[in-house]
Design an enzyme around this catalytic site. Structure first.
Site, short mmCIF file in Angstrom:
data_model
loop_
_atom_site.label_atom_id
_atom_site.label_comp_id
_atom_site.label_asym_id
_atom_site.label_seq_id
_atom_site.Cartn_x
_atom_site.Cartn_y
_atom_site.Cartn_z
CD GLU A 207 -2.97 -1.18 2.22
OE1 GLU A 207 -4.13 -0.74 2.14
OE2 GLU A 207 -2.51 -1.71 3.24
CD GLU B 134 -3.94 -5.96 3.90
OE1 GLU B 134 -3.08 -5.06 3.91
OE2 GLU B 134 -4.17 -6.66 2.89
#
Length: 754
Positions: free
Chosen positions: A145, A165
């Site tokens: 990210e 995640e």
């Protein structure tokens, strides 16, 4: 945004690598290893480097350091552009999961730093100087990210990229739900996030996630030049959050999300993070990337506090904890190398064990009693290996090499050079005793003598030998080359060296070894023996057999207790029930149902007819012709109050089947059969397929509330008998308000710590 693995059933994958040294984190902090550095070259490029060995996890000091260094680089007049990289040829494996554990223990969500807007949007993406991510080794979760928020991404070959995640019950929280689809397209982004499926940098280049793949030694040089080219307007300055060219039309995007929702409802019905992830994706497509980022940040924090995330994070850390065993791993012993293993018995278990060994470069000598059985065992091993080739998990060359590592024999001549024997014959004590007497003479003095028994007391197995320090249980779960748990059973005489060696073999063959004490059924089978019994009690009380299976499947187990009984075979069910009835007569129930099924010509999946009908190529179908057999069982047991079926809710069905399992888990904890409660959680997930998102059997019981478990069992014991009677341990914990998972009072007789 997490430093973790992609898939939960591959215990030897990145997850263990990422966190195996988590306990050293505080030491590293004090030693100054956890830091972010900034160096400005003569070319005017500031290189910001993340340093947090071994995988540059984004601990809170790292996040603060990134903010500080980016602010400094932005302010400095001698800096024209910025390159972000990671020390030690690894970019970053993502956010530090230890923070999750702290949030779960304290309930304090403020421990989660605000990263998405403050760092990734405001500081990196909106930086007045171009930022290029120089990515190598891995960029996972929050690591990826950060790279997505940069203005370009240059990667070394074979760099792993992913957002895993959802396997911890949350969603990407640093803007990944918005930037990934804008770079790779919505369909691919949905696949990568919902399946936690990583890609390599080469594929990332084709998709548009990576701008260039260059040799490792050229990575920084090319990244610096790329950053300068952006600064000098020779290359485009792109903020991925605001791109829309790869999203397609609104109607196309909504169709993709709709299909993904339907699939997620089928494959992950009890895991809210999948639907939340799609909600956030849709928000960004409809209202823009920044709106999506804000919604992502809000819902991420809500998910962190969910029971699903708590359960998955607990299992994550519990699995790591199994590698520490008192009086074994703390003695300074070195594991001995096991090169060759003899497996006795080529049936379902023996062939599966042999397959697991040869797939991981351990030579196998497979012994059977005659040529027919031996040929059958070898062919099963071949089918197991060829199946992996068909699935694309093994190359043809590797398969041939793997199969060359097994040798079939009919005598003990080759046993003189093996390092370990694993006996995997039928559950017959006299036969096992005979085999152990023979292998003690045939094997070298250092050889580990292991049995795959699932229920029989190891002291009895080795009773007629003089090598009881070498005798150990190596209990695999079927199919042995697939199921990830290895239950290592120790007796009072098993040496610490033997336990350590077997733990090492377990990790080598990609199993999670859990060390347990010696008793009937050991930890897992003993804990779960009331599971089937509770189901039989319910059926004899008048509850529909197929409803029970549906309810238990909806709870999260792969199948209900009756379909499981069909799958295992009725012979196994009768033999196991007899073992437990002898060991625990005060809390076993007798149900004639299985014997009645056998008399009616049924044997479950083995002959295609049990509670269900099994036809090749189709799913099992409930068999209505079994209902008269069930009625006969109810008539013989005669336990329905007033002769009428009881009325129960779905929730009560789950509890009447699983609370007796919790009750037995309490006895296992009380007797010290496992080192710690979390070992039983891991074993229940990996050995019995208890849903990982519920955290394992003991964790789930604490979530439900030990007082509720106790009062429910007490009520049912008064209504339906001693099978439900609460254990002393459970009663005491409920009375004193202590969680079931809290450490039991350690005693010298603790069977797992001997």
């Amino acid at each position: 945004m997490l430093a973790k693995q992609f898939q939960w059933s591959a215990p030897s994958s990145l997850l263990s690598f990422v966190t195996e040294r988590a306990s050293l984190r505080s030491n590293r902090l004090s030693m100054g290893e956890v830091k972010v550095t900034l160096e400005v070259g003569s070319d005017g490029v500031a290189v910001i480097t993340i340093s947090n060995p071994p995988v540059n996890a984004l601990a809170v000091p790292i996040i603060l350091g990134l903010k500080e260094k980016f602010t400094e680089a932005s302010r400095r007049d001698d800096v024209k552009a910025i390159v972000l990289t990671g020390k030690g040829r690894r970019f970053s494996a993502g956010f530090d999961i230890n923070v999750f554990e702290k949030v779960h223990k304290t309930g304090n969500i403020s421990l989660m730093p605000d990263v998405s807007v403050d760092l990734v949007v405001d500081t990196i993406e909106d930086c007045k100087k171009p930022v290029v991510a120089a990515v190598e080794g891995l960029a996972l979760g929050g690591g990826l990210e950060l790279a997505l928020g940069s203005h370009a991404r240059i990667a070394a070959p074979r760099t792993q990229l992913g957002l895993p995640e959802l396997t911890l019950g949350v969603i990407p929280g640093f803007g990944g739900t918005q930037r990934l689809p804008r770079l790779v397209g919505l369909s691919k982004a949905v696949e990568m996030m919902l399946l936690s499926k990583p890609i390599m940098s080469e594929e990332g280049k084709k998709l548009g996630l990576i701008d260039a793949v260059v040799a490792s030694e050229e990575l920084l040089k090319v990244s610096r030049q790329w950053a300068l080219d952006i600064a000098n307007r020779r290359k485009p300055w792109l903020r991925s959050l605001y791109r829309t060219d790869k999203l397609g039309s609104l109607s196309e995007a909504r169709d993709i999300i709709k299909i993904a929702r339907q699939q997620a409802r089928k494959t992950a019905p009890n895991m809210p993070q999948h639907q939340v992830c799609l909600d956030v994706l849709e928000e960004g497509i409809v209202h823009g990337g920044y709106s999506g980022v804000l919604k992502e940040a809000k819902l991420f924090k809500e998910l962190v506090l969910s029971d699903t995330s708590k359960g998955l994070v607990h299992v994550f850390f519990a699995q790591r904890a199994t590698s520490k065993v008192p009086n074994v791993t703390d003695l300074g012993l070195k594991p001995r190398h096991v090169k060759k293993v003899a497996v006795i018995g080529g049936g379902l278990m023996g062939s599966g064990i042999a397959t697991a060994l040869i797939l991981n470069n351990i030579y196998v000598v497979l012994k059977e009693v005659n040529s027919e059985y031996l040929l059958k065992g070898i062919r099963t091993i071949e089918a197991n290996v060829r199946g992996l080739v068909t699935k694309g998990k093994l190359t043809q060359d590797k398969a041939e090499k793997t199969l060359s590592m097994v040798k079939g024999v009919l005598d003990y001549a080759d046993f003189k050079e093996v390092d370990m024997v694993i006996e995997a014959v039928i559950e017959s004590l006299p036969l096992k005793q005979k085999i152990f007497s023979e292998i003690e003479k045939a094997c070298p003095a250092h050889c580990i003598l292991a049995t795959n028994t699932s229920t029989i007391d190891l002291n009895l197995v080795g009773e007629k030998t003089s090598s009881q320090d070498r005798i150990v249980g190596a209990h695999f779960f079927s199919p042995a080359h697939v199921m990830p748990l290895l239950e290592i059973v120790r007796t009072e005489k098993t040496s610490a060296q033997v336990i350590l060696d077997l733990m090492t073999v377990g990790k080598t063959i990609k199993k999670v070894p859990v060390v347990v004490g010696n008793c009937t059924g050991f930890a897992v089978n003993r804990t779960f023996f009331p599971y089937t019994q509770g189901a039989h009690v319910l059926v004899n009380l008048g509850v529909d057999v197929f409803r029970i299976d549906r309810v238990i499947s909806s709870f999260g187990l792969p199948m209900g207790p009756f379909q499981l009984q069909d799958l295992a075979g009725y012979g196994v069910a009768l033999a196991v029930a007899k073992e437990f009835a002898n060991a625990f007569p005060d809390r076993t129930v007798t149900s004639p149902l299985v014997e009645l099924l056998v008399k009616s010509g049924r044997n479950g999946k083995n002959n295609g007819k049990g509670y269900y009908i099994y036809e090749k190529g189709s799913k099992p179908k409930p068999d209505s012709s079994v209902l008269p057999v069930i009625e006969e069982s109810r008539r013989l047991t005669n336990i329905m109050p007033g002769g009428k079926p009881i009325s129960v809710t779905d929730k009560e069905i789950v509890e009447m089947i699983l609370f007796p399992v919790v009750n037995e888990a309490c006895r296992v904890l009380d007797e010290g059969v496992v080192v710690q409660a979390s070992d039983l959680d891991v074993a229940s997930v990996l050995g019995m397929s208890f849903p990982s998102y519920r955290g394992g059997i003991v964790f789930w019981a604490d979530t439900v509330g030990h007082n509720h478990v106790y009062t429910s069992l007490k009520k049912w014991s008064e209504l339906y008998g001693s099978f439900f009677k609460p254990s002393r341990f459970l009663e005491e914990r409920a009375r004193r308000g202590i969680p079931l998972s809290a450490p039991a009072t350690s005693s010298p007789s603790s069977k797992s710590r001997l």
